[in-house]
Design an enzyme around this catalytic site. Structure first.
Site, PDB file in Angstrom:
ATOM      1  N   ASP A  48      15.658 -11.918  14.245  1.00  0.00           N
ATOM      2  CA  ASP A  48      15.290 -12.349  12.898  1.00  0.00           C
ATOM      3  C   ASP A  48      15.525 -11.191  11.932  1.00  0.00           C
ATOM      4  OD1 ASP A  48      13.229 -14.778  11.707  1.00  0.00           O
ATOM      5  OD2 ASP A  48      13.508 -12.971  10.496  1.00  0.00           O
ATOM      6  N   ILE A  49      16.057 -11.512  10.739  1.00  0.00           N
ATOM      7  CA  ILE A  49      16.386 -10.465   9.759  1.00  0.00           C
ATOM      8  C   ILE A  49      15.120  -9.855   9.147  1.00  0.00           C
ATOM      9  CG2 ILE A  49      16.549 -11.872   7.640  1.00  0.00           C
ATOM     10  CD1 ILE A  49      19.276 -10.516   7.115  1.00  0.00           C
TER      11      ILE A  49
ATOM     12  N   ASN B 185       8.690 -24.294  12.944  1.00  0.00           N
ATOM     13  CA  ASN B 185       8.118 -24.821  11.711  1.00  0.00           C
ATOM     14  C   ASN B 185       8.894 -26.076  11.310  1.00  0.00           C
ATOM     15  OD1 ASN B 185       6.328 -22.611  11.449  1.00  0.00           O
ATOM     16  ND2 ASN B 185       7.957 -21.373  10.542  1.00  0.00           N
TER      17      ASN B 185
ATOM     18  N   GLY C 260       6.212 -24.179   6.416  1.00  0.00           N
ATOM     19  CA  GLY C 260       6.893 -22.898   6.181  1.00  0.00           C
ATOM     20  C   GLY C 260       8.354 -22.869   6.557  1.00  0.00           C
ATOM     21  N   GLN C 261       8.949 -24.030   6.882  1.00  0.00           N
ATOM     22  CA  GLN C 261      10.383 -24.015   7.220  1.00  0.00           C
ATOM     23  C   GLN C 261      11.207 -23.696   5.976  1.00  0.00           C
ATOM     24  OE1 GLN C 261      11.958 -27.638   9.014  1.00  0.00           O
ATOM     25  NE2 GLN C 261      13.924 -26.654   9.506  1.00  0.00           N
TER      26      GLN C 261
ATOM     27  N   HIS D  84      15.034 -24.244  14.744  1.00  0.00           N
ATOM     28  CA  HIS D  84      15.027 -22.951  15.431  1.00  0.00           C
ATOM     29  C   HIS D  84      13.639 -22.660  15.956  1.00  0.00           C
ATOM     30  CE1 HIS D  84      14.321 -22.446  11.100  1.00  0.00           C
ATOM     31  NE2 HIS D  84      13.452 -21.504  11.423  1.00  0.00           N
TER      32      HIS D  84
ATOM     33  N   HIS E   1      11.088 -19.622  16.772  1.00  0.00           N
ATOM     34  CA  HIS E   1      10.769 -18.208  16.612  1.00  0.00           C
ATOM     35  C   HIS E   1      10.136 -17.767  17.928  1.00  0.00           C
ATOM     36  CE1 HIS E   1      10.848 -18.102  12.058  1.00  0.00           C
ATOM     37  NE2 HIS E   1      10.664 -19.394  12.243  1.00  0.00           N
TER      38      HIS E   1
HETATM   39  P1  5GP Z   1      11.687 -20.627   8.947  1.00  0.00           P
HETATM   40  O1  5GP Z   1      10.983 -20.050   7.739  1.00  0.00           O
HETATM   41  O2  5GP Z   1      12.700 -21.670   8.516  1.00  0.00           O
HETATM   42  O3  5GP Z   1      10.772 -21.113  10.024  1.00  0.00           O
HETATM   43  O4  5GP Z   1      12.472 -19.427   9.617  1.00  0.00           O
HETATM   44  C1  5GP Z   1      13.671 -18.935   9.126  1.00  0.00           C
HETATM   45  C2  5GP Z   1      13.819 -17.528   9.648  1.00  0.00           C
HETATM   46  O5  5GP Z   1      15.159 -17.139   9.490  1.00  0.00           O
HETATM   47  C3  5GP Z   1      12.957 -16.505   8.907  1.00  0.00           C
HETATM   48  O6  5GP Z   1      12.079 -15.853   9.822  1.00  0.00           O
HETATM   49  C4  5GP Z   1      13.968 -15.558   8.284  1.00  0.00           C
HETATM   50  O7  5GP Z   1      13.558 -14.204   8.294  1.00  0.00           O
HETATM   51  C5  5GP Z   1      15.197 -15.776   9.134  1.00  0.00           C
HETATM   52  N1  5GP Z   1      16.441 -15.562   8.409  1.00  0.00           N
HETATM   53  C6  5GP Z   1      16.748 -16.006   7.166  1.00  0.00           C
HETATM   54  N2  5GP Z   1      18.000 -15.649   6.822  1.00  0.00           N
HETATM   55  C7  5GP Z   1      18.495 -14.959   7.888  1.00  0.00           C
HETATM   56  C8  5GP Z   1      19.740 -14.305   8.129  1.00  0.00           C
HETATM   57  O8  5GP Z   1      20.676 -14.314   7.306  1.00  0.00           O
HETATM   58  N3  5GP Z   1      19.896 -13.693   9.333  1.00  0.00           N
HETATM   59  C9  5GP Z   1      18.902 -13.682  10.268  1.00  0.00           C
HETATM   60  N4  5GP Z   1      19.154 -13.038  11.401  1.00  0.00           N
HETATM   61  N5  5GP Z   1      17.712 -14.282  10.073  1.00  0.00           N
HETATM   62  C10 5GP Z   1      17.509 -14.908   8.899  1.00  0.00           C
END
Ligand code: 5GP
Ligand code: ZN
Length: 114
Positions: A30-31, A87, A93-94, A100, A102
């Site tokens: 995760d970034i 999520n 929080g998605q 995906h 986590h």
């Molecule tokens: P969500 O909020 O949809 O459950 O999770 C999305 C996740 O993707 C977040 O934890 C966010 O940090 C990660 N993320 C968003 N953009 C990027 C990216 O460009 N590269 C990577 N490796 N992770 C990302």
């Protein structure tokens, strides 16, 4: 899907620190990590949310879970404990609309989640 961040990461057109790749799934760092270990596990197939999976995806979802548990063992977080989270929709929080998991570990988790 052409305009999807995680489809682009799966295709290799946007870089990510990959930890696993096979025919069905991809896993990467995760970034913006929320724990010492924070990996994202995605299917190569574009599915927008958990609400969009159907019975044809059962094997795929099972493979995502298997990949996550194998990664947890590889990262040495399996015995202490880890969290596997998906999520669904903005209320949970998605922010990226390609399903995906986590995989979070390497610190004590709290409950309830925020
Ligand atoms: P969500 O909020 O949809 O459950 O999770 C999305 C996740 O993707 C977040 O934890 C966010 O940090 C990660 N993320 C968003 N953009 C990027 C990216 O460009 N590269 C990577 N490796 N992770 C990302
Ligand atoms: Zn996608």
């Amino acid at each position: 899907m052409t305009d999807c961040l995680f489809c682009k990461i799966a295709a290799g057109t946007i870089p990510a620190k990959m930890i696993h790749q096979d025919d069905l799934v991809v896993a990467f760092d995760d970034i913006n990590p929320q724990a010492p270990q924070h990996k994202i596990i995605i299917p190569r197939k574009h599915i927008a949310t958990l609400n969009d999976i159907d019975s044809h995806d059962n094997m795929l979802i099972g493979h995502m879970v298997q990949t996550a548990t194998q990664l947890a063992k590889m990262l040495n977080i399996a015995d202490h404990g880890y969290r596997l989270v998906m999520n669904c929709n903005p209320g949970a929080g998605q922010t990226v609309f390609h399903i995906h998991f986590h995989l979070l570990g390497g610190r004590q988790m709290t409950w309830p989640p925020g």
